[in-house]
Each structure stands twice: as structure tokens, then as C-alpha cells.
Design an enzyme around this catalytic site. Structure first.
Site, PDB file in Angstrom:
ATOM      1  N   MET D  13       0.823  -1.212   0.000  1.00 17.68           N
ATOM      2  CA  MET D  13       0.000   0.000   0.000  1.00 17.68           C
ATOM      3  C   MET D  13       0.862   1.269   0.000  1.00 17.68           C
ATOM      4  O   MET D  13       0.581   2.226  -0.724  1.00 17.68           O
ATOM      5  CB  MET D  13      -0.905   0.012   1.241  1.00 17.68           C
ATOM      6  N   LYS D 172     -12.218   0.428  10.579  1.00 16.98           N
ATOM      7  CA  LYS D 172     -11.525  -0.562   9.744  1.00 16.98           C
ATOM      8  C   LYS D 172     -11.749  -1.960  10.283  1.00 16.98           C
ATOM      9  O   LYS D 172     -11.970  -2.910   9.518  1.00 16.98           O
ATOM     10  CB  LYS D 172     -10.024  -0.250   9.712  1.00 16.98           C
ATOM     11  N   MET D 178     -16.692  -7.643   8.894  1.00 19.09           N
ATOM     12  CA  MET D 178     -17.878  -7.946   8.095  1.00 19.09           C
ATOM     13  C   MET D 178     -17.510  -8.636   6.798  1.00 19.09           C
ATOM     14  O   MET D 178     -18.107  -9.647   6.411  1.00 19.09           O
ATOM     15  CB  MET D 178     -18.661  -6.663   7.808  1.00 19.09           C
ATOM     16  N   LYS D 241      -5.270 -11.977  11.243  1.00 20.51           N
ATOM     17  CA  LYS D 241      -4.860 -10.879  12.137  1.00 20.51           C
ATOM     18  C   LYS D 241      -6.005  -9.889  12.305  1.00 20.51           C
ATOM     19  O   LYS D 241      -6.324  -9.470  13.431  1.00 20.51           O
ATOM     20  CB  LYS D 241      -3.638 -10.159  11.559  1.00 20.51           C
TER      21      LYS D 241
END
Lengths: 299, 299, 299, 299
Positions: D13, D172, D178, D241
Site C-alpha cells: 500500500m 476498519k 464484516m 490478524k
């Protein structure tokens, strides 16, 4: 006067139980689809029936020990079944482990037909049945219980009255729910402990000395999976059937069982693999395989 | 020569255990943040320390019995902690129930400091600690074990060696995972059985006669929740802590525990309610409330 | 020539669907146990039958939309049921959501009787059925599909062929398993997020912008539970029935579904409470109540 | 005046995000342990730092994008870390996905040091980061948000304010809880459907037309596992994690998550196998393998 007993179903339990009845002085007539099984009991002096009708007519008590609900309903309620031929005033004792709704339907049919009914599922293993040391969970009226008590005592040592007809089936369902779910807890515990580097003997001894002690580890697994023996005493498939009875009863009675559901899913997963026809103590092998460790041994 | 023992942490376990050591001839120096607890052991002849340093210097063995990992790390590894003051050649025995990684860190620090280390978490209840009937799960080298064995025998009856340092913590984790998860199985079984109309005495007796027999029903619940007593011997909150240790160990070691996860979620749900500070046998009350039945009683 | 359709079952789905058929030029004869429901369609010009036989004889297609497997088997296979009266060469289309084994039995009976069979369970809600915007999952041969296609197009906009007879039932089972289980994931997520202090609008918008987006949050709950509306579009009890179909299919096919099992247990637990007859989006209220937070609102 | 940005962490990222900042006119100084990564951004004109201090001093904003909580705490709070060198009046924006307690500790340290703090974890995938189409979940005061908004707009298209510092991390956590749990629901649904004989295209299309529609099936899996591609966009290990963050938050806040627990156990089980380092869409392969069916394909 000698009590006459028709005995239908000579499986792993029915065979030794009917043999014990015959040995202990009852006049037993057996019926099973497998003639070899009938031969075994006949050698002890029992009569052989050619069909359900012949195993039923003229008996004081008819005993059924069959695999599942549809078998019991077919044998008892079918066109040429037990209720079509049983003597007035006789009594049916079903000792199969079946759905309690099935037991209720059979009980209602017996009541409508005017014959007594007792449900008395069997606890413990085939080994105990052979020794006449079975445990029975009995649903019966006082009068009906008095009639079957001598036969039960000839087959087992521990006879528990659980209430009216149908309550024997319900007690069996709870008993097996508890022990099968506990078996999976034990399997997960040993798998994790093994991965953490603990010795199986240590785990056995320590948990045997605390309230963690339970029959699935300290009676079952030490004699089966931990000896490398997964020959079925009670298969994963049959265990799954029993757990399903509990989950269905929970659904019907609006109870959610989070651990029961998890257990049911694990047994369901084991059935997709080669464990299906192994002894249910092989849950340990399944858990260890999933954890990436060798199944420990206590030889 | 009398063994000198520094004893830090006089909670539900530490208080009776240190008292037994003092009674049985050890020279005990106690330390706790609560002076009243120190008074109790001092009445038996023990010395009182004013801080960790004083409880540590000049002792042969220092014992810690503390609530959780951070407490042990603070007391042992802190700036003015045990390792800052312990004599060369002395030994630390931690009897707390903590994360095995925490135990490993403390063990490594002891090794680096050149002092012996033993982890020996406690099985059974406060009641047993009072009677000197505790069970200990011991991780230790042979040499270190020989040094603590007399003290362990003064506090308990069942001493299990589980392997090298750290294995006592791991064994405790497995033991409590097994018993806490089984407790929830028992709770679900009784809740469902009660909804099906079964009497609690019947369920107790029948499952006591099969391999379903286990300590959570037949030792714990009969003496607690089934008597209407949910005063904490071991709270849901502490039980959740122990289950969390197991789930964390499983995560760290790449093991999935489907029933453990379900149990963890149930304990977690119970903690959101008033059950959090009740005895963990109140899982039964929680399960029965969820099922819409009264919790049965066996008085 | 106008196609003649017998329509049996005028519930929340059957009523608007039969109305649409009549409006769009089919010659519809309706039957339901509730005369008021028949009146509604009769006002549009449909004929009213006095029994199954009258709704069946002389029709090109007979459509059934019934609550559960036993109703379908009774109506179709019963002594005076559809198959006893249907014309040679006609076709039965069952649009109920039932057990796939039930569908297979009905399909086999139709084949034996020489009539066509299509299973076409309904997706989406009553609202869509009223608008003629239903989705259908169709199990049919090519020839039979051609015969029912015009009727399906009169009732819905999205027609999916899923394979041979029986595959429509199977597709419906999978569809509802996925959406009902997802609903509980959403409920847990919102309950936890609310406890962590997150605003419901934030949770809605963020998860709407990632791959977390799903119909249970962003279509269902925003219009029901999050508006404080738990009037049943689809009750927890019916949702539980559908989940049970999936769990039974998994059991029969030897598949373990760990999340499905957890969902089944949650729905089962909700059924023990007052949620049973509420809309299934009230899973959110159940999860929030369990978490000890108020159900958030988006008005 | 050009905003000076120190950018620490050039992973999947951080690399494309820092590149976009440099391209869009910010004065970027990058630091990463891997020099090759720094070279890539330097080619666009960014400066290279030799350590954290150099990446921090003289910057208006310092951005961190690091793997997990310990990395962030070490980089920010360590002896030679960001807070030891950051200019008075500058601002730290942590964009890592970490434990909310960790975020709270960093936020408190920034407040104590008198520098601004923003947490802004990243939604969507590396692909989106490359295109500058990321989604950010921002916890910040109004004043601090105003300072970082131009940089966020240079890196992404969807910027959601979630509340005070710390709420970005919490959002987050909910978002990934979800979507990861839903992924497993989808995996189980497809595995069961495949076992029932349903075609994957049918399942895709039908569930895409009902409220069962969700991003895990219709965006993720169609592009990964269903194409036979399990190269990690986001590994099972990292997904585990994130689920663990949610389970820990639930534990800390006294919430029980039955489906979350089941999902956590499944991901935990997958980690014991070769799936650990595969893309999390390989949950589908795991579920299909467990069910004894081939993973279906949609090429």
C-alpha cells in the site's frame, strides 16, 4: 410361568441382549433379516421366527432394537408389522435410539391399539451388553415398568426410570449429546496440547485429577484412538445421527445450542472424509490432522 | 536447615498456600498490597515484608501467585522487582495462571540472571488449597524440581511434572480449556433436557452412569448452580481469561478450534450480562434463560 | 388460445402472483382455504374453485405456492390431490420453498403419472411480487420450461434456469443460506461497532464503499430494523426453516458448515425469545440486546 | 507552499500511495528498510531518508503505513522514533491497520508531545491504491483533518470521517470483520451448492439478483479463487490478524460474537494448512476441499 419374549433386531446390541434373555430363563423368539444372527441365539435355545408376525403373535413382550426411526415405524406400524399381530394385553418395548417424535407416534399407536408401551434405549457399549451390564433409560407407566423390569434386569445392571413413555428416548438424546460434544472438546484439547509440546500421559493424568475429568478422555479415548484403534464401536456416522436428533429436538423446542451446533458441524465435516465409518473417538485423529500434528499414542 | 520462602500474592489461593507453608515448618516472608492478608499469615508466625525487595532478598525460594500476565511481569521483571533483588543461586517459582509466552519471558530472564525458575500453576479450587490438597502442574528442570518439591508437598497432594519450564503453564491452559468448554456442553445439555421435560435428578444419575460422566456436571454444578449458588469460586470473567489464553495459543500455533471458538463466544456473551461476576457454573443459568426454562435445582 | 392456470395457495406471495397472471390475460382458477383471499383474485376476473380437484381439472398448468414440504406433499400427492385430478399432458409448477428431497419426490410422482413438472421457488419479497418483479429459480426440462415461461414472465422480471427439476429448490436453499447467514454477520458487526462508539451512518457508508457491501445491510436492514420496523416481511421462524433446509442438505450430503451451524444456533436462540415472529432483520435487535447496546437507528 | 511529507513504510500500500503523493506535487521523503522500494519512489523525485529521524525532521506531516501494532509502536514511540524527532506543530497520520488500543496509545503520546494525530486506515486493495482510488476511514479532529485532507485526496477517492482519533481504526476493524466473515459464508454456500450439483454461473447470477448479493462473491471471488488465482492480494494470515483484532475488541468490550467466533476458528484452521499464505478468497478452496468437491471455476 415363563415370560415369552419376541425379539426383533439382532445387531451389535440386540444379539447379546437377546442371548442374555434366553440364557437367563426367558422364552425368546428372535427375528432378524440376517439368518446367521438368528442362528447364534438359536444355539442357546431360542426359537427362530420367519417374519415379524411370527415373532409377535403369542408373546407377552415384544422387544425391538433397530437402527433408526424409519425402521421402527416400519416394523411396528407397517401393514404386516408388530401392532397388526401383537396379542391383546401384550406390551411393546422399543430399545432403539430414535427421534422422540417417532417414539411418541409409536406410543400413541400402542395406546390406540390397547397394548402397553415402554421406550428403553440402551446406554454404554456392545461390550457391556455382552456382559449383561447395560444401562437402560426407561420411559414407562408404573404398571408397564413392572412387567418389563425382570427382562431389563436380565440384560443390564443400571435401570433408570426417566418418566412417562417417550422420556427414555429424550434422556438418551441428552446423554449422547453431552458425551459426543464432550468428545470433540477432548479432541481439540489434546490436539492443541500436543501442538504445544505436552505429553499425552501428562495431559491424561493431570486432567484426570481435576474437574476436567470426563469419560470421553479417560474411558473412551484411552481405549480407542489413543491406542491407534479406530475400529468402530460407534461410528462417526451414527454419532452424527444422534447429534442430529438433539439438534432437531432443540429446533422443535426453540432452543439454540451454540456448542451443539459447532459439534454438529465438526461431525458433519468428519463425515465428508474417511472418518465417517471409523469409531467416533477418531475425532481425535481428525482434530490432530487439522492441527498438523501426529495423533498421540498411549499404548 | 529451614528453607526460607518469600511469598508474593495472598489472594484466594496464595493466602491458604502460604499459610500451609508456614504451618509445615518453612520460614515464610509474605508480601501483598493488602495488609490484612499479611496479618492472617503473620498470626501463624510468618514475617511481613514492606515491599517486593524485602520479600525477595535472602530467600531460598521466591513464590509468586498473581492474577494475570502483566502482574507477573511487573513484579518479576520491574525496576524494583524480584529479579533485581533475588539472591544468586535462589529460585523463582511462579504459580500464577498466565500466558505461556509470559512464562517463557520470565523463564528467559531468570536464566539470564542465573537463578532457577519453575512454573507451577494450581489445579482445583480454593477449598482444596485450604486443605493442602491442591494439584500442581510443574514445568522445571530436574534440579530445580528437587528444590521446590518439599514446598509443593506442603501445599498440595498431586504434583505433576509436565516438562521443561513453561510446560506447567501450557498444561494449565489445556486443563482449563477442557473443563470450561465442557461446562458449557453440560449447561446446554441440561437446558435442552429441562425443556424436553426431563428431571434434573434423572439427567444427573443417567449421565453419571455412562461415559457422559464429567466433573463439570457431577462435581461442579451439583454443588453450585444446581443448588442455586452462583457466588464465585471462579468467575465467568476469569474463566473467559483462561479460555482466551487457549484461543491465543491456538492462534499463535495455527490451530483452529471450532468448539473452543463457540465456547469463547458464549462466555463472551455471558460477560455482557450480569453473569460476568458470577461463578462459571452460572453458565447453566445463562443457557436456561436463553432456552426459556427455569434453571433446575438439586437441593 | 388462452392458457388455463389452476393456482393453489394465496399467501403473501401467491395472492399477488395469481393476481398478476389474471391481469395479464391468463385464465386463472384459484383455490385457498381462506375464501377472502379467493375473493380478492376473483374481483379481477379469476374463477374460484371449491377444492383442489376443481382447481386442477381442465387446466394446462397447475401452480402451487405453499408453506412447507408437508403441505406440498399433501396437496399434490394426497388421495384427492393434484395428481389424482390433473389432465394428461398438463404440467405442475411448484413455486414453494421446500426440502429438495420433497421436490424430488413430487417430480418423480409427476414423471410416473406422465405430467410435466417444474420447480420454481421465488426470490425477493412480497413487495416485488406485487409489482411483478419477482425472481424465479427454475428447475425444468427445456420442453417444460417453454410451457411455463410466459406465466413466469407475467409474474417476474428475472428468470434463472438452474438445471433439471429439483435444481430450483436447491438454488433457493443456497440463496437463502447465504443471505440469512450474512444477515447475522451484519448484525454482529453493527452491534460491535455500536459498542465501539461508531455511528451507524458511518458504518453504513464505509461498508457500502468496500467489498463489505451486501444486501442484508444496504438493502434489507436500512429499510427495516434500522428504521425501527420489525414487522415481518420474512419472520425469524421462516428464516430458521430455510436455514434448516440448508443444514439438512449439508448433513445428507456430508458437508460440515461451521458458520452455517453458528447461524442456525443464533436463529434457534432468537426463536426462543420474542423475536420468533418478528422480521429476520430483527437479528440486529437481538445482537444489540446481547451486546448491551441500543439498536442504532437510521431514520 | 508545498507540503512536506515524511512517508515511512513502502509495502503493497505504502509504495503506490507515496508515489501518488509525489506525483501530485507533495514534497515526499520516504523511508523503508528495503532500499529497492525507496528507489522506486525516488525515481519520481522523492527524497530518500537513511533513518526514521531523517524522514521525520522538518516535515509538515509524517505518514506511517506499517504491518501491525508492534511495528507502529516501535517506529513512533521508540527511542529514536518519530515522536523523538518530529517538529513542533507537525502532525502524524498512521494509516496502518492496527489494534484500536494501539492507536489510542499513539494518539495519547502525540497529544502529550503536542503534535497532531490522525488515524486513517485504508480500504480496498493495492490495485486501487495504485490508481489513487483508495478509501480512507479517518479518525481526526476538525483541525487535523483539514491539514491531511489534501494528501488523502491525492491518494484516494473516498474519504470517510469516522469520529475522533481512534475511530478510523475501529471502523476498519468492523469493515474487515464484516467482509472476512461474509467471505466464509460465501465459501460455504458455494461448496454446498456445488455438492448439490448447482453450476457456479447459476449461483453467481441468482445471488447477484437477490439481497444475497455481496462483494465477497460478486467482486472478490469472481476475480480470484473462481479464476483459479490464489496469489495473495490479502493473505489468510493477514485476514486472521484482522479478525483477531475484532475478536479482541469484542472480548475487551464484553460482546460475544457467535458467527465471528466460528469464522475466526475457520481462518485459524486454514492457517494450519497451506492456505495460510494464499489469498483469503482461497477460503473457497478450503471449503470445497472439506466438502469433497472440486473448487468450481468461472473463467
Amino acid at each position: 410361568m415363563t415370560t415369552r419374549i419376541g425379539f426383533i433386531g439382532l445387531g451389535a446390541m440386540g444379539l447379546p441382549m437377546s442371548s442374555n434373555l434366553q440364557r437367563k430363563g426367558f422364552a425368546v423368539t428372535v427375528f432378524d433379516l440376517d439368518p446367521a444372527k438368528m442362528d447364534e441365539v438359536a444355539l442357546l435355545g431360542a426359537a427362530r421366527a420367519v417374519n415379524i408376525a411370527e415373532a409377535t403373535k403369542g408373546q407377552d413382550i415384544v422387544i425391538t432394537v433397530l437402527p433408526a426411526t424409519p425402521h421402527v415405524e416400519a416394523v411396528v406400524l407397517g401393514d404386516d408389522g408388530v401392532l397388526a399381530h401383537i396379542d391383546d394385553g401384550a406390551l411393546l418395548m422399543d430399545m432403539s435410539t430414535i427421534d422422540a417424535n417417532g417414539t411418541d407416534r409409536v406410543a400413541a399407536a400402542c395406546a390406540a391399539r390397547g397394548v402397553g408401551f415402554v421406550d428403553a434405549p440402551i446406554g454404554r457399549l456392545a461390550l457391556h451388553a455382552q456382559r449383561g451390564e447395560s444401562l437402560f433409560m426407561v420411559g414407562a407407566s408404573d404398571a408397564d415398568f413392572a412387567r418389563v423390569e425382570p427382562a431389563l434386569k436380565a440384560m443390564g445392571t443400571d435401570i433408570y426410570r426417566c418418566g412417562a413413555p417417550g422420556m427414555g428416548s429424550r434422556m438418551k438424546l441428552i446423554n449422547n449429546f453431552m458425551l459426543l460434544s464432550t468428545a470433540q472438546i477432548v479432541a481439540e484439547s489434546i490436539a492443541l496440547g500436543t501442538k504445544l509440546g505436552l505429553d499425552i500421559q501428562t495431559m491424561h493424568d493431570v486432567t484426570g485429577g481435576t474437574t476436567a475429568r470426563n469419560g470421553q478422555f479417560h474411558i473412551l479415548m484411552v481405549n480407542k484412538a489413543l491406542k491407534g484403534d479406530v475400529e468402530p464401536g460407534f461410528t462417526i456416522d451414527l454419532a452424527f445421527k444422534d447429534l442430529t436428533l438433539a439438534m432437531n429436538a432443540a429446533a422443535q423446542n426453540r432452543v439454540g445450542l451454540p456448542m451443539g451446533a459447532a459439534a454438529h458441524a465438526v461431525f458433519g465435516g468428519a463425515r465428508a472424509k474417511h472418518y465417517a465409518s471409523q469409531d467416533y473417538s477418531a475425532l481425535l485423529n481428525y482434530a490432530c490432522d487439522n492441527a498438523g500434528v501426529e495423533t498421540p499414542r498411549m499404548d
